[in-house]
Design a protein around this motif. Sequence first.
Motif, PDB file in Angstrom:
ATOM      1  N   HIS A 108       0.842  -1.202   0.000  1.00  8.38           N
ATOM      2  CA  HIS A 108       0.000   0.000   0.000  1.00  8.38           C
ATOM      3  C   HIS A 108       0.875   1.249   0.000  1.00  8.38           C
ATOM      4  CE1 HIS A 108      -3.426  -2.627   0.825  1.00  8.38           C
ATOM      5  NE2 HIS A 108      -2.683  -3.210   1.742  1.00  8.38           N
ATOM      6  N   ALA A 109       1.878   1.248  -0.852  1.00  8.70           N
ATOM      7  CA  ALA A 109       2.822   2.376  -0.892  1.00  8.70           C
ATOM      8  C   ALA A 109       2.129   3.685  -1.235  1.00  8.70           C
ATOM      9  CB  ALA A 109       3.926   2.085  -1.909  1.00  8.70           C
ATOM     10  N   ASP A 110       1.090   3.626  -2.050  1.00  6.87           N
ATOM     11  CA  ASP A 110       0.385   4.851  -2.433  1.00  6.87           C
ATOM     12  C   ASP A 110      -0.269   5.522  -1.223  1.00  6.87           C
ATOM     13  OD1 ASP A 110      -1.176   2.456  -2.540  1.00  6.87           O
ATOM     14  OD2 ASP A 110      -2.844   3.615  -3.359  1.00  6.87           O
ATOM     15  N   SER A 111      -0.748   4.716  -0.268  1.00  4.96           N
ATOM     16  CA  SER A 111      -1.366   5.285   0.934  1.00  4.96           C
ATOM     17  C   SER A 111      -0.342   5.983   1.817  1.00  4.96           C
ATOM     18  CB  SER A 111      -2.066   4.183   1.735  1.00  4.96           C
ATOM     19  OG  SER A 111      -3.097   3.587   0.966  1.00  4.96           O
ATOM     20  N   VAL A 125       6.505  10.372 -11.098  1.00  8.83           N
ATOM     21  CA  VAL A 125       6.973   9.081 -10.582  1.00  8.83           C
ATOM     22  C   VAL A 125       8.009   8.526 -11.538  1.00  8.83           C
ATOM     23  CG1 VAL A 125       6.345   6.725  -9.941  1.00  8.83           C
ATOM     24  CG2 VAL A 125       4.789   8.606  -9.419  1.00  8.83           C
ATOM     25  N   TRP A 126       9.134   8.101 -10.983  1.00 13.10           N
ATOM     26  CA  TRP A 126      10.243   7.558 -11.783  1.00 13.10           C
ATOM     27  C   TRP A 126      10.605   6.179 -11.260  1.00 13.10           C
ATOM     28  CZ3 TRP A 126      15.955   9.143 -10.709  1.00 13.10           C
ATOM     29  CH2 TRP A 126      16.817   8.429 -11.564  1.00 13.10           C
ATOM     30  N   ALA A 131      10.035  -1.296 -13.541  1.00  9.08           N
ATOM     31  CA  ALA A 131       8.822  -0.520 -13.795  1.00  9.08           C
ATOM     32  C   ALA A 131       7.647  -1.449 -14.085  1.00  9.08           C
ATOM     33  CB  ALA A 131       9.046   0.427 -14.967  1.00  9.08           C
ATOM     34  N   PRO A 132       6.434  -1.056 -13.755  1.00 15.20           N
ATOM     35  CA  PRO A 132       5.267  -1.883 -14.067  1.00 15.20           C
ATOM     36  C   PRO A 132       5.003  -1.910 -15.572  1.00 15.20           C
ATOM     37  CG  PRO A 132       4.584   0.240 -13.179  1.00 15.20           C
ATOM     38  CD  PRO A 132       6.076   0.186 -13.041  1.00 15.20           C
ATOM     39  N   ASP A 133       4.296  -2.941 -16.025  1.00 14.50           N
ATOM     40  CA  ASP A 133       3.975  -3.050 -17.443  1.00 14.50           C
ATOM     41  C   ASP A 133       3.089  -1.899 -17.911  1.00 14.50           C
ATOM     42  OD1 ASP A 133       5.431  -5.384 -17.699  1.00 14.50           O
ATOM     43  OD2 ASP A 133       3.709  -6.684 -17.348  1.00 14.50           O
ATOM     44  N   THR A 134       2.194  -1.464 -17.039  1.00  8.84           N
ATOM     45  CA  THR A 134       1.295  -0.345 -17.359  1.00  8.84           C
ATOM     46  C   THR A 134       1.459   0.731 -16.293  1.00  8.84           C
ATOM     47  OG1 THR A 134      -0.266  -1.960 -18.275  1.00  8.84           O
ATOM     48  CG2 THR A 134      -1.078   0.273 -17.945  1.00  8.84           C
ATOM     49  N   PRO A 135       2.398   1.646 -16.466  1.00 13.15           N
ATOM     50  CA  PRO A 135       2.684   2.646 -15.420  1.00 13.15           C
ATOM     51  C   PRO A 135       1.468   3.457 -14.984  1.00 13.15           C
ATOM     52  CG  PRO A 135       4.424   2.626 -17.060  1.00 13.15           C
ATOM     53  CD  PRO A 135       3.342   1.747 -17.597  1.00 13.15           C
ATOM     54  N   ALA A 136       0.590   3.807 -15.932  1.00 11.97           N
ATOM     55  CA  ALA A 136      -0.549   4.655 -15.582  1.00 11.97           C
ATOM     56  C   ALA A 136      -1.545   3.956 -14.673  1.00 11.97           C
ATOM     57  CB  ALA A 136      -1.256   5.124 -16.852  1.00 11.97           C
ATOM     58  N   LYS A 137      -1.568   2.608 -14.679  1.00 11.67           N
ATOM     59  CA  LYS A 137      -2.497   1.859 -13.843  1.00 11.67           C
ATOM     60  C   LYS A 137      -1.874   1.407 -12.527  1.00 11.67           C
ATOM     61  CE  LYS A 137      -5.441   0.236 -17.618  1.00 11.67           C
ATOM     62  NZ  LYS A 137      -6.024  -0.947 -18.321  1.00 11.67           N
ATOM     63  N   ASP A 138      -0.598   1.654 -12.358  1.00 11.63           N
ATOM     64  CA  ASP A 138       0.053   1.359 -11.091  1.00 11.63           C
ATOM     65  C   ASP A 138      -0.484   2.319 -10.027  1.00 11.63           C
ATOM     66  OD1 ASP A 138       2.596   0.083  -9.686  1.00 11.63           O
ATOM     67  OD2 ASP A 138       2.602   2.235  -9.234  1.00 11.63           O
ATOM     68  N   PRO A 139      -0.700   1.865  -8.792  1.00 14.64           N
ATOM     69  CA  PRO A 139      -1.244   2.758  -7.754  1.00 14.64           C
ATOM     70  C   PRO A 139      -0.435   4.034  -7.563  1.00 14.64           C
ATOM     71  CG  PRO A 139      -1.362   0.485  -7.013  1.00 14.64           C
ATOM     72  CD  PRO A 139      -0.586   0.478  -8.298  1.00 14.64           C
ATOM     73  N   LEU A 140       0.895   3.943  -7.615  1.00 12.40           N
ATOM     74  CA  LEU A 140       1.713   5.153  -7.513  1.00 12.40           C
ATOM     75  C   LEU A 140       1.670   5.952  -8.813  1.00 12.40           C
ATOM     76  CD1 LEU A 140       4.799   3.810  -5.526  1.00 12.40           C
ATOM     77  CD2 LEU A 140       3.141   5.499  -4.733  1.00 12.40           C
TER      78      LEU A 140
END
Length: 312
Positions: A108-111, A125-126, A131-140
Motif C-alpha cells: 500500500h505504498a500509495d497510501s 513518478v520515476w 517498472a510496471p507493465d502499465t505505469p498509468a495503472k500502477d497505484p503510484l
Amino acid sequence: MKIDLTDTTASKINKALVQGRRDLGTPAVGMVLTMVIVTDEENAYDSIRAAEEASREHPSRTLVVIKRHTRTLRDRTRPRLDAEVRVGADAGTGETVVLRMYGEVSDHADSVVLPLLLPDAPVVVWWPVDAPDTPAKDPLGALAQRRITDLYAVDAPLAVLETRASSYAPGDTDLAWTRLTPWRSMLAAALDQARTPVISAAVESEADNPSAELLARWLESRLRVPVERVVTAGPVVTAVRLGTDKGDIVIDRPEGPLAKLTLPGQPSRTMALKVRATSELIAEELRRLDADEMYAIALRGVGRVSHAEEEK
C-alpha cells in the motif's frame, strides 16, 4: 540535516520535515513538484543522487520508495515503515525522504506517499528499475502527471517497448526517448539545411537498443520512408544516414562526445553530441509535464499511427 525515524507514520514524517526546515531557518516551502522514485536498495543511491542534482533546476520534494521484501512469516506479519528525512545541504535544493516499507505496508505504498505529496503541485513518478507493465495503472503511477521509465534497465527492451506501446497513456515517457533529444535536434537542423526530400534512411546501433528503435520509428513516422536498422559494434546509437537525390545526410558518432555531420555538397563538420548523465535526462523531463505526443508517435510506430489516423 538527516533525521532517522523507525517504525513511523506519514504524520510523523511531515512533522520531521517541518522541524528540519525550522532548525535550518528556512520554514518556507519553495518547491515546485514532488518526485517519487520507486527503486530497490541497490539502485537507490544513484537514483537519489541524480534526483538531487536535477533538483538544482527544479526544487522538489523527493520521496524514495524502497519495498523491503521479507523472507520469514514472522516478518511478514509485522508491517513497518522506516524513514530517513533529509533537508538542507543533504537534499540538494529541496527535501528528500527515503521510505523503507516492510510487510503489508509495501503493498500500500500509495497510501503512505499520498499524505507526503506537496499540496497543489505536480507529481512525477520515476522507476529506475522494475517498472510496471502499465505505469498509468500502477497505484503510484495513478498519482502522477508524469511517469518515467527506462528501457535500458530491462533484459528484453524491445519486447517491453511493445508492451509500453500497447499500454501507453498521456504522461508516460521513457529515458530511452529522452536520450534522443540531441539526435532529433541535430537531424531536424540538418534537414532544414538540406531542403531536399528523404528517400531512404538507416539507424545504426548496437543490437536491441531501445533508443535506436524509437529513433527509427520516429523517422518513419515523420519522413514516411522505411528505416533500416543496422547493427554495429559501437555503443548506443552510432549513426543515422538519410538518403536524398543530392546525396546522403549523415550523423556519425562511433564513440566519444563528438559527432561528424555531413550534408550533400558541403564539407563535414564536427558537432557536440555527448552521452548525457541521468541527472540531465531527469532535469529535461521535469521541464514539461504535459503529454509528450512525439514519444507516443515514436512508441507506436508508423504502422499504428497510420491505422489510428484511418480510424479517425
